[in-house]
Write a protein that holds these residues in place. Structure first.
Motif: not given
Length: 93
Positions: A16, A18, A44, A46, A48, A55-56, A93
């Protein structure tokens, strides 16, 4: 992860990452694929639409031990926060 110079075993490694908003215009995941020859599966994400937040991404990196090791070193050199496998900060999440 420790690797030897000629370790050609194929592995899959969950990570994961960031990605800070300052990197949103940089092709980090594309660079990992192109530079190190790994296959990246985004499991997965995330991010915006307005790029006002970090962002992840949950990724599976596949390749030889050396390829995956070098890709992880690249992400480390960019000073990205990363979590590996069971050390994920949260289950979902």
């Amino acid at each position: 992860m420790v690797s030897s110079a000629n370790d050609n075993r194929h592995i899959q490694h969950r990570i994961r990452i960031q990605i800070p908003k300052t990197y949103h215009q940089e092709p980090i995941i594309s660079d990992v694929i192109t530079r190190y020859g790994v296959t990246v599966n985004i499991t997965a994400a995330l991010l915006s639409a307005n790029a006002k937040e970090d962002g992840w991404f949950d990724l599976e990196l596949r390749g030889t031990v050396n390829q995956v090791h070098n890709a992880l070193e690249y992400l480390h050199d960019l000073n990205l926060k990363t979590w590996h496998g069971e050390n994920d900060p949260e289950d979902g999440w």
